[in-house]
Design a protein around this motif. Structure first.
Motif, PDB file in Angstrom:
ATOM      1  N   UNK A  99     104.030  -6.184 -13.069  1.00 38.92           N
ATOM      2  CA  UNK A  99     103.761  -6.133 -11.630  1.00 38.92           C
ATOM      3  C   UNK A  99     102.352  -5.648 -11.310  1.00 38.92           C
ATOM      4  N   UNK A 100     101.787  -4.802 -12.163  1.00 40.32           N
ATOM      5  CA  UNK A 100     100.432  -4.296 -11.926  1.00 40.32           C
ATOM      6  C   UNK A 100      99.403  -5.419 -11.880  1.00 40.32           C
ATOM      7  N   UNK A 101      99.767  -6.598 -12.418  1.00 40.15           N
ATOM      8  CA  UNK A 101      98.856  -7.741 -12.425  1.00 40.15           C
ATOM      9  C   UNK A 101      98.534  -8.233 -11.014  1.00 40.15           C
ATOM     10  N   UNK A 102      99.374  -7.895 -10.038  1.00 41.87           N
ATOM     11  CA  UNK A 102      99.138  -8.417  -8.686  1.00 41.87           C
ATOM     12  C   UNK A 102      97.813  -7.910  -8.119  1.00 41.87           C
ATOM     13  N   UNK A 103      97.337  -6.763  -8.587  1.00 39.18           N
ATOM     14  CA  UNK A 103      96.105  -6.199  -8.016  1.00 39.18           C
ATOM     15  C   UNK A 103      94.927  -7.145  -8.179  1.00 39.18           C
ATOM     16  N   UNK A 104      94.824  -7.793  -9.340  1.00 37.99           N
ATOM     17  CA  UNK A 104      93.693  -8.706  -9.577  1.00 37.99           C
ATOM     18  C   UNK A 104      93.823  -9.992  -8.770  1.00 37.99           C
ATOM     19  N   UNK A 105      94.993 -10.243  -8.177  1.00 39.10           N
ATOM     20  CA  UNK A 105      95.221 -11.470  -7.423  1.00 39.10           C
ATOM     21  C   UNK A 105      95.090 -11.266  -5.922  1.00 39.10           C
TER      22      UNK A 105
ATOM     23  N   UNK B 215     108.386  -0.737  -4.436  1.00 39.48           N
ATOM     24  CA  UNK B 215     107.562  -0.158  -3.375  1.00 39.48           C
ATOM     25  C   UNK B 215     106.751   1.007  -3.932  1.00 39.48           C
ATOM     26  N   UNK B 216     107.399   1.867  -4.690  1.00 34.33           N
ATOM     27  CA  UNK B 216     106.713   3.011  -5.300  1.00 34.33           C
ATOM     28  C   UNK B 216     105.599   2.545  -6.232  1.00 34.33           C
ATOM     29  N   UNK B 217     105.881   1.531  -7.029  1.00 31.28           N
ATOM     30  CA  UNK B 217     104.881   0.998  -7.959  1.00 31.28           C
ATOM     31  C   UNK B 217     103.661   0.483  -7.220  1.00 31.28           C
ATOM     32  N   UNK B 218     103.877  -0.244  -6.131  1.00 29.33           N
ATOM     33  CA  UNK B 218     102.753  -0.799  -5.379  1.00 29.33           C
ATOM     34  C   UNK B 218     101.947   0.289  -4.676  1.00 29.33           C
ATOM     35  N   UNK B 219     102.606   1.346  -4.263  1.00 23.69           N
ATOM     36  CA  UNK B 219     101.884   2.451  -3.631  1.00 23.69           C
ATOM     37  C   UNK B 219     100.972   3.162  -4.631  1.00 23.69           C
ATOM     38  N   UNK B 220     101.346   3.140  -5.900  1.00 26.11           N
ATOM     39  CA  UNK B 220     100.487   3.706  -6.939  1.00 26.11           C
ATOM     40  C   UNK B 220      99.304   2.781  -7.232  1.00 26.11           C
ATOM     41  N   UNK B 221      99.565   1.477  -7.181  1.00 25.10           N
ATOM     42  CA  UNK B 221      98.524   0.496  -7.453  1.00 25.10           C
ATOM     43  C   UNK B 221      97.505   0.436  -6.318  1.00 25.10           C
TER      44      UNK B 221
END
Length: 209
Positions: A117-123, A140-146
């Motif tokens: 899921x962390x790959x979404x940041x580069x997109x 949701x928690x994961x994306x808030x960290x990213x």
């Protein structure tokens, strides 16, 4: 046919298909359509296309959408070939890591799990919007960290599940989680509107529980 009727038609269609216990809710489909319309979104990525409910709804409603999706489950990969009317419009990958570098999306729909899921940041671009179908608190928690400056609002319905679907008519129709990774002024105003709407809907739910 209006966009609302198109999403309702898709929900009815997928409610009768094998694997329907995991389809997006009626209200989640309407949220996706509303966000596409309100922000004029065109480059869409769906993380976990499942049996194709969201994708079919979007592609049947919008001619100018470019759709990319991920899916690794064999049952789902076979199902979408039969379920999605315009399957030829979808670029399909097994997971996010397979999506080429320098590929960007203005709308990312998370409708399943993906260990990368962390790959979404580069997109993402400064205008990217993320919608998480359902609750999915861990994502949701994961994306808030990213995205440390993220704005997050729930998108809740104020009505129960329709009788035509696979979900209990005694339960409130599910919605999703709206994420603005890099909020601009319009996004902030939209966020405040959704927060207020959620507050009012929670009061209505409580009064009718």
């Amino acid at each position: 046919m209006s966009l609302q009727h198109l999403t309702e038609k898709t929900y009815l269609k997928f409610s009768k298909i094998e694997g329907n216990q995991h389809i997006a809710s009626d209200y989640a489909l309407k949220c996706v359509s509303r966000l596409i319309q309100d922000f004029q979104l065109q480059q869409v990525l769906e993380v976990g296309i499942g049996i194709g409910c969201i994708a079919d709804s979007v592609l049947e409603s919008y001619e100018n959408i470019q759709y990319t999706a991920t899916e690794a489950n064999a049952f789902c990969l076979n199902a979408i070939k039969k379920n999605i009317t315009q399957i030829e419009r979808i670029k399909l990958y097994n997971d996010l890591k397979q999506i080429p570098q320098n590929t960007f999306f203005d709308f990312i729909i998370i409708d399943g799990s993906d260990d990368s899921l962390a790959e979404v940041k580069r997109m993402c671009t400064p205008k990217t919007i993320i919608f998480i179908e359902g609750g999915r608190a861990l994502q949701v928690v994961s994306l808030k960290k990213i995205f440390p400056k993220v704005l997050h609002a729930e998108m809740l319905s104020d009505y129960k599940n329709p009788a035509c679907g696979p979900f209990s008519t005694q339960a409130w129709c599910g919605g999703g989680q709206l994420i603005f990774p890099y909020p601009n002024f319009k996004m902030r105003m939209y966020y405040l509107k959704e927060k207020w709407a959620t507050y009012l809907k929670r009061k209505k739910r409580k009064a009718n529980s």
